[in-house]
Design an enzyme around this catalytic site. Sequence first.
Site, PDB file in Angstrom:
ATOM      1  CB  CYS A  82      -0.868  -0.031   1.252  1.00  0.00           C
ATOM      2  SG  CYS A  82      -2.331   0.978   1.096  1.00  0.00           S
ATOM      3  CB  CYS A 115       4.555  -4.418  -7.392  1.00  0.00           C
ATOM      4  SG  CYS A 115       3.740  -4.096  -5.854  1.00  0.00           S
ATOM      5  CG  ASN A 120       3.785  -0.872   5.246  1.00  0.00           C
ATOM      6  OD1 ASN A 120       4.783  -0.986   5.929  1.00  0.00           O
ATOM      7  ND2 ASN A 120       2.925  -1.867   5.127  1.00  0.00           N
ATOM      8  CB  SER A 134       3.084  -5.246   5.079  1.00  0.00           C
ATOM      9  OG  SER A 134       3.626  -4.639   6.227  1.00  0.00           O
ATOM     10  CB  CYS A 177      -3.441   2.542  -2.673  1.00  0.00           C
ATOM     11  SG  CYS A 177      -2.423   1.190  -2.109  1.00  0.00           S
TER      12      CYS A 177
END
Length: 140
Positions: free
Chosen positions: A15, A93, A18, A41, A89
């Site tokens: 996210c 990546c 995070n 995460s 969001c």
Amino acid sequence: MSTETARKPSVLFVCVHNAGRSQMAAAFLTTLAKGGIEVRSAGSRPADKVNPAAVEAMAELGIDMSAEIPKVLTTEAVKESDVVITMGCGDECPYFPGKRYEDWVLEDPAGQGVDAVRPIRDEIRGRIEELIASLTPAAK
């Protein structure tokens, strides 16, 4: 011998900050998978701290996230994960063939109180339970 060489599946939740959704997802997976899945995460622009409303919402279920710290997303974290889950969001990546990528579209809890975070938390829990079932079919 084969149990020693068997590698745990690993999941990375991503996210932007995070601080909320990805932290709740990681905490649920860590708790519900009981050590059977490696959990990470991270965020592309990590916040200074985890969202207090998310911490409070998880504490209501007996899961303590108060010591968690938002972490920066690295290419290495993606490379080392079997499943990469972005949290709706728009984070990009790095792509590696052979990985499972999912995008969970979830409301952003940033700036919201615990009453608004609870339904997000509960939706994440349901998705985590499905994820665990898909990664550890023998656990059913």
